[in-house]
Design a protein around this motif. Structure first.
Motif, PDB file in Angstrom:
ATOM      1  N   ALA A 129      -1.650  20.490   6.689  1.00  0.00           N
ATOM      2  CA  ALA A 129      -0.406  20.245   5.973  1.00  0.00           C
ATOM      3  C   ALA A 129      -0.700  19.182   4.976  1.00  0.00           C
ATOM      4  CB  ALA A 129       0.434  19.642   6.970  1.00  0.00           C
ATOM      5  N   VAL A 130      -1.025  19.770   3.507  1.00  0.00           N
ATOM      6  CA  VAL A 130      -1.312  18.936   2.642  1.00  0.00           C
ATOM      7  C   VAL A 130      -0.214  18.143   2.186  1.00  0.00           C
ATOM      8  CG1 VAL A 130      -2.464  18.869   0.559  1.00  0.00           C
ATOM      9  CG2 VAL A 130      -3.121  20.195   2.136  1.00  0.00           C
ATOM     10  N   LEU A 131       0.104  16.850   2.373  1.00  0.00           N
ATOM     11  CA  LEU A 131       1.000  16.059   1.632  1.00  0.00           C
ATOM     12  C   LEU A 131       2.199  16.436   2.166  1.00  0.00           C
ATOM     13  CD1 LEU A 131      -0.347  15.357  -1.902  1.00  0.00           C
ATOM     14  CD2 LEU A 131      -1.074  14.397   0.301  1.00  0.00           C
ATOM     15  N   ALA A 132       2.411  17.170   3.152  1.00  0.00           N
ATOM     16  CA  ALA A 132       3.755  17.664   3.789  1.00  0.00           C
ATOM     17  C   ALA A 132       3.864  17.663   5.518  1.00  0.00           C
ATOM     18  CB  ALA A 132       3.707  19.005   3.583  1.00  0.00           C
ATOM     19  N   ASP A 133       4.943  17.949   5.939  1.00  0.00           N
ATOM     20  CA  ASP A 133       5.004  17.559   7.376  1.00  0.00           C
ATOM     21  C   ASP A 133       4.677  18.826   8.251  1.00  0.00           C
ATOM     22  OD1 ASP A 133       6.425  15.209   6.994  1.00  0.00           O
ATOM     23  OD2 ASP A 133       8.095  15.972   6.627  1.00  0.00           O
ATOM     24  N   LYS A 134       4.642  20.045   7.333  1.00  0.00           N
ATOM     25  CA  LYS A 134       4.219  21.347   8.000  1.00  0.00           C
ATOM     26  C   LYS A 134       2.905  21.956   7.293  1.00  0.00           C
ATOM     27  CE  LYS A 134       7.361  24.728   5.845  1.00  0.00           C
ATOM     28  NZ  LYS A 134       8.335  25.570   5.991  1.00  0.00           N
ATOM     29  N   GLN A 135       2.197  22.603   8.051  1.00  0.00           N
ATOM     30  CA  GLN A 135       1.120  23.455   7.451  1.00  0.00           C
ATOM     31  C   GLN A 135       1.394  24.249   6.123  1.00  0.00           C
ATOM     32  OE1 GLN A 135      -1.174  25.261  10.671  1.00  0.00           O
ATOM     33  NE2 GLN A 135      -2.375  23.387  10.963  1.00  0.00           N
ATOM     34  N   ASN A 136       0.830  23.886   4.818  1.00  0.00           N
ATOM     35  CA  ASN A 136       1.138  24.653   3.816  1.00  0.00           C
ATOM     36  C   ASN A 136      -0.132  24.838   3.015  1.00  0.00           C
ATOM     37  OD1 ASN A 136       0.135  22.144   3.069  1.00  0.00           O
ATOM     38  ND2 ASN A 136       1.904  21.457   1.653  1.00  0.00           N
ATOM     39  N   LEU A 137      -1.302  24.811   3.583  1.00  0.00           N
ATOM     40  CA  LEU A 137      -2.463  25.432   3.230  1.00  0.00           C
ATOM     41  C   LEU A 137      -3.135  26.302   4.223  1.00  0.00           C
ATOM     42  CD1 LEU A 137      -4.823  25.438   1.076  1.00  0.00           C
ATOM     43  CD2 LEU A 137      -5.617  23.426   2.071  1.00  0.00           C
ATOM     44  N   ALA A 183       0.733  -1.260   0.010  1.00  0.00           N
ATOM     45  CA  ALA A 183       0.120   0.039  -0.112  1.00  0.00           C
ATOM     46  C   ALA A 183       1.073   1.176   0.017  1.00  0.00           C
ATOM     47  CB  ALA A 183      -0.771   0.032   1.182  1.00  0.00           C
ATOM     48  N   ARG A 184       0.320   2.163  -0.815  1.00  0.00           N
ATOM     49  CA  ARG A 184       0.980   3.376  -0.755  1.00  0.00           C
ATOM     50  C   ARG A 184      -0.063   4.381   0.037  1.00  0.00           C
ATOM     51  NH1 ARG A 184       1.627   5.581  -6.824  1.00  0.00           N
ATOM     52  NH2 ARG A 184      -0.761   4.387  -6.967  1.00  0.00           N
ATOM     53  N   GLU A 185       0.756   5.221   1.029  1.00  0.00           N
ATOM     54  CA  GLU A 185       0.070   6.094   1.841  1.00  0.00           C
ATOM     55  C   GLU A 185       0.513   7.647   1.833  1.00  0.00           C
ATOM     56  OE1 GLU A 185      -0.308   4.831   5.804  1.00  0.00           O
ATOM     57  OE2 GLU A 185      -0.672   2.588   5.426  1.00  0.00           O
ATOM     58  N   LEU A 186      -0.117   8.456   2.011  1.00  0.00           N
ATOM     59  CA  LEU A 186      -0.089   9.830   2.023  1.00  0.00           C
ATOM     60  C   LEU A 186      -1.148  10.522   2.992  1.00  0.00           C
ATOM     61  CD1 LEU A 186      -1.558  11.514  -1.050  1.00  0.00           C
ATOM     62  CD2 LEU A 186      -0.854   9.288  -1.298  1.00  0.00           C
ATOM     63  N   ALA A 187      -1.126  11.954   3.208  1.00  0.00           N
ATOM     64  CA  ALA A 187      -2.113  12.267   4.236  1.00  0.00           C
ATOM     65  C   ALA A 187      -1.985  13.907   4.342  1.00  0.00           C
ATOM     66  CB  ALA A 187      -1.853  11.876   5.714  1.00  0.00           C
ATOM     67  N   VAL A 188      -3.213  14.317   4.443  1.00  0.00           N
ATOM     68  CA  VAL A 188      -3.477  15.684   4.843  1.00  0.00           C
ATOM     69  C   VAL A 188      -3.525  15.614   6.364  1.00  0.00           C
ATOM     70  CG1 VAL A 188      -5.095  17.767   4.827  1.00  0.00           C
ATOM     71  CG2 VAL A 188      -4.638  16.248   2.814  1.00  0.00           C
ATOM     72  N   LYS A 189      -2.344  16.267   7.215  1.00  0.00           N
ATOM     73  CA  LYS A 189      -2.375  16.124   8.303  1.00  0.00           C
ATOM     74  C   LYS A 189      -2.580  17.490   9.059  1.00  0.00           C
ATOM     75  CE  LYS A 189       1.769  14.858   8.042  1.00  0.00           C
ATOM     76  NZ  LYS A 189       3.079  13.870   8.611  1.00  0.00           N
ATOM     77  N   ASP A 190      -2.626  17.509  10.648  1.00  0.00           N
ATOM     78  CA  ASP A 190      -2.419  18.731  11.097  1.00  0.00           C
ATOM     79  C   ASP A 190      -3.772  19.649  10.594  1.00  0.00           C
ATOM     80  OD1 ASP A 190      -1.930  20.403  13.130  1.00  0.00           O
ATOM     81  OD2 ASP A 190      -0.099  21.138  12.155  1.00  0.00           O
ATOM     82  N   LEU A 191      -4.959  19.007  10.405  1.00  0.00           N
ATOM     83  CA  LEU A 191      -5.905  19.939   9.922  1.00  0.00           C
ATOM     84  C   LEU A 191      -6.812  20.512  11.189  1.00  0.00           C
ATOM     85  CD1 LEU A 191      -8.119  20.593   7.765  1.00  0.00           C
ATOM     86  CD2 LEU A 191      -9.141  18.477   8.103  1.00  0.00           C
ATOM     87  N   ASP A 192      -6.774  21.942  11.068  1.00  0.00           N
ATOM     88  CA  ASP A 192      -7.584  22.651  12.142  1.00  0.00           C
ATOM     89  C   ASP A 192      -8.373  23.460  11.524  1.00  0.00           C
ATOM     90  OD1 ASP A 192      -5.658  21.433  14.011  1.00  0.00           O
ATOM     91  OD2 ASP A 192      -4.076  22.898  13.656  1.00  0.00           O
ATOM     92  N   THR A 203      -9.926  34.125   1.667  1.00  0.00           N
ATOM     93  CA  THR A 203      -8.359  34.132   1.558  1.00  0.00           C
ATOM     94  C   THR A 203      -7.707  32.856   1.429  1.00  0.00           C
ATOM     95  OG1 THR A 203      -7.734  34.421   3.711  1.00  0.00           O
ATOM     96  CG2 THR A 203      -7.999  36.349   2.621  1.00  0.00           C
ATOM     97  N   LEU A 204      -7.010  32.669   0.203  1.00  0.00           N
ATOM     98  CA  LEU A 204      -6.205  31.428   0.016  1.00  0.00           C
ATOM     99  C   LEU A 204      -4.866  31.339   0.003  1.00  0.00           C
ATOM    100  CD1 LEU A 204      -6.492  28.640  -0.895  1.00  0.00           C
ATOM    101  CD2 LEU A 204      -7.057  29.101  -3.200  1.00  0.00           C
ATOM    102  N   LYS A 205      -3.984  30.487   0.668  1.00  0.00           N
ATOM    103  CA  LYS A 205      -2.563  30.732   0.471  1.00  0.00           C
ATOM    104  C   LYS A 205      -2.361  29.207   0.521  1.00  0.00           C
ATOM    105  CE  LYS A 205      -1.485  34.926   2.630  1.00  0.00           C
ATOM    106  NZ  LYS A 205      -0.759  35.575   3.621  1.00  0.00           N
ATOM    107  N   ALA A 206      -1.545  28.710  -0.545  1.00  0.00           N
ATOM    108  CA  ALA A 206      -0.788  27.611  -0.793  1.00  0.00           C
ATOM    109  C   ALA A 206       0.514  27.604  -1.069  1.00  0.00           C
ATOM    110  CB  ALA A 206      -1.815  26.689  -1.821  1.00  0.00           C
ATOM    111  N   GLU A 207       1.217  26.686  -0.285  1.00  0.00           N
ATOM    112  CA  GLU A 207       2.809  26.637  -0.704  1.00  0.00           C
ATOM    113  C   GLU A 207       3.229  25.443  -1.278  1.00  0.00           C
ATOM    114  OE1 GLU A 207       4.774  27.364   3.018  1.00  0.00           O
ATOM    115  OE2 GLU A 207       3.577  29.278   3.563  1.00  0.00           O
ATOM    116  N   HIS A 208       3.282  25.485  -2.740  1.00  0.00           N
ATOM    117  CA  HIS A 208       3.998  24.409  -3.589  1.00  0.00           C
ATOM    118  C   HIS A 208       3.359  22.980  -2.997  1.00  0.00           C
ATOM    119  CE1 HIS A 208       6.562  23.506  -6.628  1.00  0.00           C
ATOM    120  NE2 HIS A 208       7.020  22.617  -6.096  1.00  0.00           N
ATOM    121  N   ILE A 209       1.951  22.875  -3.320  1.00  0.00           N
ATOM    122  CA  ILE A 209       1.572  21.723  -3.135  1.00  0.00           C
ATOM    123  C   ILE A 209       1.601  20.713  -4.100  1.00  0.00           C
ATOM    124  CG2 ILE A 209      -0.719  20.425  -2.446  1.00  0.00           C
ATOM    125  CD1 ILE A 209      -1.792  22.763  -0.867  1.00  0.00           C
TER     126      ILE A 209
END
Length: 902
Positions: free
Chosen positions: A217-225, A189-198, A246-252
């Motif tokens: 944190a979309v597919l990343a270790d720190k929040q990027n959305l 299995a391959r796994e990925l995650a959207v983590k630290d969702l607040d 407002t929307l800010k996304a950092e290289h997802i």
């Protein structure tokens, strides 16, 4: 004694402490039992929903608190895997809700102050299986299968709920996770995650602005959305009016998400960066102030399976656009939209578009390479979505022009290079003419409505695939309009006034005015319209496809009738006035056609209608029809007044050849359900009354038809009358028919007199043209003299009974009973001969005896005619009884259906 008193006084602290201890124990036991009761109830409900979802639902524990806040905490909730799955669908650490007890109790539940409502540790597992489906898709499918289909009921008006007593100090989802597990490639299995969702909302209450913050944190270790929604101060209903997003996304990196998207998307690679803000203002219902879109959204290197040559698609939106709908201001400081090879760029400003004199400063909006087929080379799913409907570059240009005192915004849309294939609607080949030009010239001084002119060239369009309008490519179709446009203040409707309208369609031209307005939404939406149209001539037969053409274009078979919603016209209100000098419709030539037709929901009412037709005049005021039901169930009520209409021409619309001449004056008042002959034979009711002036019945000379068998029945030489295949109906023939059970039954015998005979008939004619008339023809003495070659001249008419059957355009004379008439004529001949031979008183006595036999023969003939009329009346009564029984049977069936019977 004093010691005893002191000792008693000091005992009260122990008593009070004992009472408090007892209360604590009682409350503790109550809370313990309450938690146990709530936990059991929750687990019972979970078991019920487990069966419904096909997934086990488990609840770890429930704990409650009564003071100083009323609260409950639910821990360790799990929605487990379905059969054949391994991972749980969702897991939840805790749900904690705390409500202030004092205000809630003192206000009897009206003052609800939520101190905290928090969901912690939510984990959702989205698993993609080897067959390409996901566990979420399987769950949605199961829910759809188990949801009962509810019958649509009329929406009852409801008062908005007043939630002004609700105050939520904090509501949040913390430390959420969405895991994506891909098992489609095999066991690894391959796994990925959207983590630290607040997600957090603070200080939610009426009268205060609403702010919703989301970060993950979309597919990343720190929040990027990060996303934020700001709304205006909330009304008592707590329904928000968004003001800013407002929307800010950092290289997802989107590539890992590809396998979890629907398979037909085929996303393989791509990244998203965004720093964008939308101040919505009056662009949303209930909003106020200017609208602004500023910032950049970039989706770069989007690669999809099947792309030609592995082309990567770049989508970039770079904006700094401000507008104010209320006054018509627009500032395009920057507008760049790039979608692969296609682009739209804009610049310039407009001020006061909704004022009398707008100012346009360098406005320009230009589209380049707007070819959906070219974009589909980068994004293949677009081909499937378009279904080949459109290909070729769309020309789009919006520019400002004019002098300082007369400025305008010109819009040009050129679809000439485009190939269109819209199923069941229209087609157009590349290079065939199709253009739209429009000009906006500011608002009228009085109403603040935007003025416009527009010209549409549809010459190259083929509308025949719609199976309604018979317009081929190359035939003329151009529409020119000038008017005003005004959006409603609520933002949920608009008003369009078109005082100048010209449509050039094929060889005809229609001019006039129109208006169109919408308001409300959903089931409360209304559409109001008016139109006042004029044309010197209009050939509707050329413009509209007839049934044979429809079948021919549909492969030789009638097109299927799509299911129709009986409520689809609800909310429509309007009227159409028309005045057409010459109208060709269903092979009828109408002249001076004027009318007023009104619409209320699905009810169409003809308030006024007048037209010249077949040399006379037709008025149909008061006619109505309902469009909601299916065609075979649509009720109608026709009220038509007719003056001097030529019967020969009018009846040929319903018969294969002419059956009658003369002019008709009278009234047609009928109602029914449906339009097919079969349905009309069951449902058509009403009456037709009037007069036929100078009429003749074609196809049969009834007097001659009777004379032939009578001549053969006489015991001496006689000669039948010469037939002209025409029966004169006299100068003025009044008649009335009652239409019932598929038969137009004469209300009273149809009687008229001509020099050769007196004619009288009763009975009727079926709607399919079948005649069923019973009556008689009384031959005049002169006719009998001609028939008998001068041998007999009776003192009065000689009656002959008969029936008329067959089709109206080919009538047949049957049941001719000439015996009584032949006997009478023979006795008269014998009487005349006896008187001449014997002479004197003896001859007169012999004549008297013979003539007595003549009286008997005439009485027999009259009795025979009455017998035929009685049979016709009995047949009419039988048909009415059958119809009544059929109606009763249908009513019983409907009642059984209502009460569940069989």
């Amino acid at each position: 004694m004093s010691n005893t008193v002191v000792h008693k006084k000091r005992r009260w602290p122990y008593v009070l402490g004992g009472i408090l201890a007892l209360l604590v124990i009682v409350v503790g036991v109550a809370l313990w039992r309450l938690d146990a009761i709530l936990l059991k109830t929750a687990r019972d409900q979970a078991a019920t929903y487990s069966q419904k979802l096909g997934r086990p639902i488990q609840i770890g524990d429930i704990s409650t608190k009564l003071f100083p806040t009323l609260g409950a905490e639910v821990e360790n909730v799990t929605v487990g895997p379905a059969e054949g799955e391994e991972l749980a669908l969702a897991q939840l650490d805790s749900i904690d809700i705390r409500v202030a007890a004092g205000p809630l109790i003192s206000s009897s539940g009206k003052d609800i102050q939520v101190r905290n409502a928090e969901v912690s540790g939510l984990t959702v597992n989205v698993v993609r299986f080897p067959d390409g489906t996901t566990n979420v898709q399987r769950l949605m499918k199961r829910l759809e299968e188990q949801s009962p289909k509810e019958e649509e009921k009329p929406e009852e008006p409801k008062q908005p709920t007043d939630l002004s007593g609700v105050h939520v100090e904090r509501a949040a989802l913390t430390d959420g996770t969405i895991r994506f597990v891909d098992r489609s490639a095999g066991t690894q299995a391959r796994e990925l995650a959207v983590k630290d969702l607040d997600i957090e909302v603070k200080d939610l209450q009426a009268g205060k602005p609403l702010v919703v913050d989301l970060s993950a944190a979309v597919l990343a270790d720190k929040q990027n959305l990060k996303m934020a929604l700001h709304a205006a101060p909330l009304p008592p209903t707590l329904i928000p009016t968004p003001e800013r997003v407002t929307l800010k996304a950092e290289h997802i990196d989107l590539a890992p998400l590809g396998p979890f998207l629907p398979p037909d998307v085929g996303l393989q690679a791509g990244t998203v960066d965004a720093d964008w803000q939308a101040d919505l203002g009056s662009a949303v219902p209930g909003g106020k102030g200017p609208t602004r879109f500023a910032g950049v959204i970039k989706a770069l290197g989007l690669r999809f399976s099947g792309a030609e040559g592995g082309k990567a698609l770049d989508v970039v939106l770079d904006t700094d656009v401000t507008g104010d709908v209320a006054v018509g201001d627009l500032a395009l400081d920057k507008l760049n939209l790039d979608v692969g090879p296609a682009s739209i760029t804009g610049k310039g400003r407009v001020k006061g578009l909704l004022t009398e004199k707008p100012a346009v400063e360098g406005l320009e909006l230009v589209g380049k390479n707007l070819d959906p087929a070219a974009i589909a080379e980068y994004y293949p799913p677009l081909r499937k979505q378009l279904k080949g409907m459109i290909a070729g570059p769309i020309g789009l240009a919006v520019k400002g022009s004019g002098t300082q005192d007369a400025q305008a915004i010109n819009i040009d849309v050129d679809l000439t290079p485009v190939r269109l294939r819209v199923p069941d609607q229209l087609t157009k080949d590349s290079g065939a003419s199709m253009k739209l030009t429009a000009s906006l010239t500011g608002a009228a001084a009085s109403g603040g409505a935007l003025r416009f002119t527009s010209n549409a060239d549809l010459d190259g369009v083929d509308l025949r695939p719609g199976l309604l309008v018979n317009k081929a490519p190359g035939q003329r179709m151009r529409v020119n309009a000038a008017g005003t446009y005004k959006p409603s203040k609520s933002g949920s409707g608009m008003t369009v006034e078109i005082p100048q309208l010209t449509a050039n369609v094929l060889e005809d031209t229609v001019t006039g005015s129109a208006s169109y307005a919408t308001a409300g939404t959903g089931k409360k939406a209304t559409t109001t319209f008016t139109a006042d149209l004029k044309s010197p001539k209009l050939d509707a037969d050329a413009l509209l496809m007839n049934e044979q053409e429809v079948i021919a274009r549909n492969g030789g078979v009638p097109p299927p009738v799509p299911p129709e919603d009986p409520a689809r016209f609800n909310g429509y209100r309007g009227e159409i006035r028309f005045n057409v000098g010459a109208l060709r419709y269903t092979k009828m030539d109408l002249s001076n056609v004027t009318g007023l037709v009104k619409m209320t929901d699905d009810l169409i009412t003809v308030e006024k209608f007048s037209s010249g037709l077949y040399g006379g005049q037709v008025v149909a005021d008061g006619t109505s029809i309902r469009l909601g039901p299916a065609p075979e169930k649509r009720p109608f009520d026709a009220k038509v007044k007719v003056q001097n209409v030529e019967m020969a021409d009018a009846l040929t619309q319903f018969t294969p050849q002419k059956i009658m001449t003369g002019k008709f004056n009278g009234n047609v008042d009928v109602k029914g359900v449906g339009y097919t002959p079969e349905r009309l034979q069951e449902t058509l009711l009403g009456a037709i009354n009037g007069n036929i002036l100078g009429g003749t019945l074609l196809g049969k000379d009834l007097v001659a038809a009777v004379s032939e068998p009578l001549a053969k029945a006489l015991p001496f030489a006689a000669k039948s009358l010469k037939s002209g295949d025409v029966t004169s109906l006299g100068g003025d023939l009044p008649f009335g028919v009652e239409i019932k059970n598929g038969v137009a039954q004469l209300e009273r015998p149809l009687s008229w007199t001509r020099p050769e005979a007196a004619l009288s008939f009763s009975g009727g004619i079926r709607l399919d043209g079948t005649l069923d008339l019973t009556g008689g023809i009384s031959l005049t003495p002169s006719t009998v003299k001609t028939l008998t070659l001068g041998k007999v001249t009776p003192p009065e008419n000689i009656p002959v009974g008969l029936k008329i059957t067959g089709k109206a355009w080919k009538p047949e004379v049957t049941g001719v009973d000439v015996k009584p008439a032949a006997t009478t004529i023979a006795k008269l001949a014998a009487s005349s001969l006896a008187g001449n031979l014997i002479g004197g008183e003896r001859g007169k006595q012999v004549q008297s005896i013979i003539q007595g036999g003549q009286e008997q023969a005439r009485a027999e003939a009259e009795a025979k005619q009455k017998e035929l009329e009685a049979k016709a009346a009995a047949e009419k009564a039988r048909l009415e009884a059958e119809a009544k029984k059929k109606a009763e049977d249908e009513a019983k069936k409907r009642l059984r259906g209502i009460f569940g019977g069989k």
